[in-house]
Enzyme design. Structure first.
Site, PDB file in Angstrom:
ATOM      1  N   ARG A  59       0.815  -1.211   0.000  1.00 57.44           N
ATOM      2  CA  ARG A  59       0.000   0.000   0.000  1.00 57.44           C
ATOM      3  C   ARG A  59       0.848   1.260   0.000  1.00 57.44           C
ATOM      4  NH1 ARG A  59      -2.080   0.594   6.125  1.00 57.44           N
ATOM      5  NH2 ARG A  59      -0.489  -0.652   7.136  1.00 57.44           N
ATOM      6  N   LYS A 113       2.644   6.407   1.609  1.00 56.66           N
ATOM      7  CA  LYS A 113       2.001   5.236   2.221  1.00 56.66           C
ATOM      8  C   LYS A 113       0.485   5.419   2.220  1.00 56.66           C
ATOM      9  CE  LYS A 113       2.544   2.390   6.381  1.00 56.66           C
ATOM     10  NZ  LYS A 113       3.408   2.225   7.563  1.00 56.66           N
ATOM     11  N   ASP A 127      -6.399  -3.621   0.902  1.00 55.48           N
ATOM     12  CA  ASP A 127      -7.042  -2.649   0.006  1.00 55.48           C
ATOM     13  C   ASP A 127      -6.076  -1.561  -0.455  1.00 55.48           C
ATOM     14  OD1 ASP A 127      -6.658  -1.275   2.330  1.00 55.48           O
ATOM     15  OD2 ASP A 127      -8.769  -0.851   2.711  1.00 55.48           O
ATOM     16  N   GLY A 128      -4.837  -1.639  -0.007  1.00 62.23           N
ATOM     17  CA  GLY A 128      -3.849  -0.651  -0.449  1.00 62.23           C
ATOM     18  C   GLY A 128      -3.941   0.685   0.269  1.00 62.23           C
ATOM     19  N   ARG A 152       6.468   9.365   3.781  1.00 60.25           N
ATOM     20  CA  ARG A 152       7.595   8.938   4.613  1.00 60.25           C
ATOM     21  C   ARG A 152       8.909   9.231   3.893  1.00 60.25           C
ATOM     22  NH1 ARG A 152       7.108   2.940   6.459  1.00 60.25           N
ATOM     23  NH2 ARG A 152       7.493   2.478   4.280  1.00 60.25           N
ATOM     24  N   ARG A 196      14.953  -3.026   3.425  1.00 60.61           N
ATOM     25  CA  ARG A 196      14.746  -3.718   4.709  1.00 60.61           C
ATOM     26  C   ARG A 196      15.575  -4.990   4.730  1.00 60.61           C
ATOM     27  NH1 ARG A 196       8.750  -2.419   5.254  1.00 60.61           N
ATOM     28  NH2 ARG A 196       8.492  -0.748   3.756  1.00 60.61           N
ATOM     29  N   ASP A 252      10.811  -7.701   7.948  1.00 57.73           N
ATOM     30  CA  ASP A 252      10.422  -6.785   6.863  1.00 57.73           C
ATOM     31  C   ASP A 252      10.212  -5.371   7.389  1.00 57.73           C
ATOM     32  OD1 ASP A 252       8.205  -8.425   8.016  1.00 57.73           O
ATOM     33  OD2 ASP A 252       6.968  -6.917   7.046  1.00 57.73           O
ATOM     34  N   ASN A 253      10.237  -5.210   8.698  1.00 52.77           N
ATOM     35  CA  ASN A 253      10.101  -3.868   9.265  1.00 52.77           C
ATOM     36  C   ASN A 253      11.425  -3.348   9.818  1.00 52.77           C
ATOM     37  OD1 ASN A 253       7.387  -3.889   8.654  1.00 52.77           O
ATOM     38  ND2 ASN A 253       6.745  -4.576  10.674  1.00 52.77           N
ATOM     39  N   ASP A 289       8.637   1.555   9.955  1.00 53.68           N
ATOM     40  CA  ASP A 289       7.334   0.886   9.871  1.00 53.68           C
ATOM     41  C   ASP A 289       6.622   0.857  11.219  1.00 53.68           C
ATOM     42  OD1 ASP A 289       6.807   0.492   7.289  1.00 53.68           O
ATOM     43  OD2 ASP A 289       6.694  -1.685   7.378  1.00 53.68           O
TER      44      ASP A 289
END
Ligand code: AMP
Ligand code: MG
Length: 487
Positions: free
Chosen positions: A93, A113, A125-126, A176, A183, A252-253, A262
Site C-alpha cells: 500500500r 504510504k 485494500d492498499g 515517509r 529492509r 520486513d520492518n 514501519d
C-alpha cells in the site's frame, strides 16, 4: 528555499529494474487536504514551509499529481513475521515515488504510504486510515526530536475516501522519508527465491550508496554487516533507554540503515513495565518491551543467513557477537546520563536495574521520574520522588546508593545538574492517550490538536509555556488503550 516543482530526482532504486520493484501509479484520495506537515522534514528537501498550505501540496501527496521525474515503484521484499518466514511481501500500500537530492547533497526517498493497491497487496485494500497515518507521522518526528534514528514524515493528507477496517474510516496518506527503504527482508527475498544475481546487485547497491566507507575495508560486505549490527545495537539501546516499544519487529520492518521503521501499534511506556506488550495480537509477547533486545539479535541473524552467499558463516557469527556487548555499553551509557552521571563505575548497571525493578513494582511513570530527578539536587529530588514508590524501604536503600554515587561523580551546581539532565530526559513524549486525543479531533475534521502535539514533541527536552497538559501521566481511560492493529 525551493518551490514544490523544483525538487530534483535521481531514482537509483528504480534503476535496479523490474526484479526489484514494479511501476504503479498512486490511486488518488477524494478531496485531499493537509492534516499536518513537518517543517523540519520539509527543510530536508529545502522546501519553503509555506508550500504545505497550497492546494498542489495536498494534490501531490494525496496521489492526484506527480512530478514528471518521479518514478513510482512498489518494492518487493519478504521477511520473518513473528518468527515464521513469509516468502513474499512487498509494498502492498505504499509507493517509492522517487529519490530527491537536497542542496546539501543528501538524498531522500519519498515514499507515499496508503497510495492504493499494488501487485503486493495480497488481501489488503492498499489504503491507510487517518488514525494510523497520524500515529506514524507523530512517532517519526517525535523519535527524531529525541535523538532516536527514525524514518521521517513530511506530512499527512486526509480525505473523504471511505476505508473499511473494524468500522468505516477515512483514507489518508503519509509521506515517509528515509535515506533508504531497503529492509532486512529485501535481502531475504532474493536469498530464498535463489536469485544470486539480483542478490549481488542489491548488496552492491546498498554498499555503494549507504556504506561507501566499507569499500575501503578488506572485506567490504563483512564491514557493512558489522556496521548494520552496530547501528541496530545502538538503535535498540535508545529504544530501551527511552521506553519505546516498536511492537512489530518482523524482519520486513527492519531497516538496513538501523533506523526505526514501519510504525504499527507502537507505544512509549507510561509506567515502567519491562514486560509491556503494545501489540495486542502478540499473544506470546514475542515483541514485548524487554524482548526487543534479543529480537534485535534474532533479526540480525536472519539477515546474516541471507548474506551467507557473500560472507563466511564464521565471520557472520563473529559480527553477530558484537551485538549484545555493544547494546549493553550503549544502553548503560544512556542510562548513566539519564541519572545525571558523568563517570562510569562497575556497579552502575546494578544501580539502574535496582531502580527499574522498583519502578516496575510501583508503576512509576518512566519519563517523568527521570525528568523530575534532574529538577533539583539529588537529595531533594529523591526525597520528593519517594512518594511515588510503594516499597519505601527499597527506594530509600536505592536513593542512598544513588546519592553516594552522585557525590563520587563530582561536584556540580544544581543548575549544571539540571541542564545536563534535562538535555537527555524529555518532558514530553508521545503517550498513546495524547495521540488518541489528537486522532479523535482529527477524525471530526479538527487538525489543530495534531499540529499542536507535533509542535510540542518537536522540542521534547524544552519546557514549553502553557503545555503542562502534555507532560502529565495518562488519565485512567488513557492508561491501557488497545491500539488497533489494523491500520
Ligand atoms: P505491516 O504490518 O504494515 O508492516 O505490513 C505487512 C505487509 O502487509 C506489507 O507487505 C504491507 O504492504 C502489507 N499491507 C498492510 N496493510 C495493507 C493494506 N491495507 N493493503 C495492502 N497491503 C497491506
Ligand atoms: Mg511493514
Amino acid at each position: 528555499m525551493k518551490a514544490l516543482d523544483e525538487l530534483t530526482f535521481d531514482n537509483r532504486f528504480a534503476r535496479l529494474g523490474d526484479a526489484f520493484s514494479t511501476h504503479v501509479l498512486p490511486e488518488p484520495l477524494d478531496a485531499p487536504r493537509l492534516v499536518v506537515a513537518s517543517e523540519a522534514a520539509m527543510a530536508l528537501l529545502d522546501l519553503d514551509p509555506a508550500v504545505a498550505e497550497t492546494p498542489v501540496f495536498a494534490e501531490l501527496f494525496g496521489g492526484h499529481k506527480l512530478w514528471a521525474e518521479a518514478e513510482p515503484r512498489a518494492m518487493v521484499y519478504s521477511g520473518h513475521q513473528f518468527g515464521g518466514y513469509t516468502p513474499q511481501l512487498g509494498d502492498g500500500r505504499g509507493l517509492l515515488l522517487g529519490e530527491v537530492y537536497n542542496e546539501a547533497g543528501e538524498h531522500w526517498d519519498l515514499h507515499l504510504k496508503g497510495a492504493g493497491m499494488t501487485p503486493y497487496s495480497r488481501m489488503g485494500d492498499g489504503r491507510a486510515v487517518l488514525r494510523s497515518s497520524i500515529r506514524e507521522f507523530l512517532a517519526s518526528e517525535a523519535l527524531h526530536a529525541l535523538g532516536i534514528p527514525s524514518s521521517r514524515a513530511l506530512c499527512v493528507i486526509g480525505s473523504d475516501t471511505p476505508v473499511w477496517r473494524e468500522k468505516q474510516e477515512r483514507g489518508a496518506m503519509v509521506l515517509r522519508m528515509a535515506h533508504s527503504h531497503i529492509r532486512f527482508g529485501h535481502f531475504e527475498y532474493f536469498y530464498y527465491t535463489k536469485k544470486p544475481e539480483q542478490q549481488a546487485q542489491l548488496a552492491e547497491h546498498v554498499l555503494n550508496l549507504h556504506y561507501p566507507e566499507c569499500r575501503e575495508q578488506p572485506e567490504p560486505y563483512l564491514a557493512m554487516f558489522r556496521e548494520i549490527v552496530e547501528r541496530n545495537a545502538e538503535l535498540i539501546a535508545k529504544w530501551q533507554a527511552y521506553g519505546f516499544c516498536h511492537g512489530v519487529m518482523n524482519t520486513d520492518n527492519m531497516s538496513i540503515l538501523g533506523i526505526t521503521f514501519d510504525f504499527g501499534p507502537f507505544a512509549f511506556l507510561d509506567d515502567f513495565d519491562a514486560h509491556f506488550i503494545c501489540n495486542h495480537s502478540d499473544h506470546e509477547g514475542r515483541y514485548s518491551f524487554s524482548n526487543q533486545v534479543p529480537i534485535g539479535q534474532w533479526n540480525l541473524s536472519a539477515l546474516a543467513q541471507a548474506l551467507t552467499p557473500f560472507i563466511s558463516v564464521d565471520a557472520l557469527k563473529e559480527a553477530l557477537g558484537l551485538y549484545l556487548p555493544l547494546y549493553q555499553a550503549n544502553y548503560l551509557d544512556l542510562m548513566r546520563r539519564r541519572l545525571g552521571l558523568t563517570t562510569a563505575e562497575d556497579d552502575d548497571q546494578q544501580l539502574v536495574e535496582r531502580l527499574l525493578k522498583l519502578m516496575q513494582n510501583s508503576g512509576v511513570d518512566y519519563t517523568l521520574f527521570f525528568r523530575r530527578l534532574g529538577d533539583e539536587s539529588a537529595a531533594l529530588a529523591v526525597a520528593r520522588l519517594r512518594d511515588d514508590f510503594v516499597d519505601l524501604a527499597g527506594f530509600d536503600a536505592w536513593a542512598e546508593q544513588y546519592q553516594a554515587r552522585v557525590e563520587r561523580d563530582g561536584e556540580f551546581s544544581e543548575e549544571q545538574r539540571r541542564a545536563r539532565m534535562h538535555a537527555v530526559n524529555p518532558l514530553y513524549i508521545l503517550r498513546n492517550y495524547l495521540a488518541q486525543n489528537a486522532i479523535v479531533a482529527a477524525e471530526s475534521g479538527d487538525y489543530s490538536e495534531v499540529r499542536r502535539l507535533h509542535a510540542v514533541l518537536s522540542k521534547p527536552f524544552e519546557e514549553q509555556a502553557g503545555m503542562e497538559q502534555y507532560a502529565q501521566r495518562p488519565p485512567d481511560w488513557g492508561k491501557h488503550l488497545e491500539i488497533s492493529c489494523s491500520s
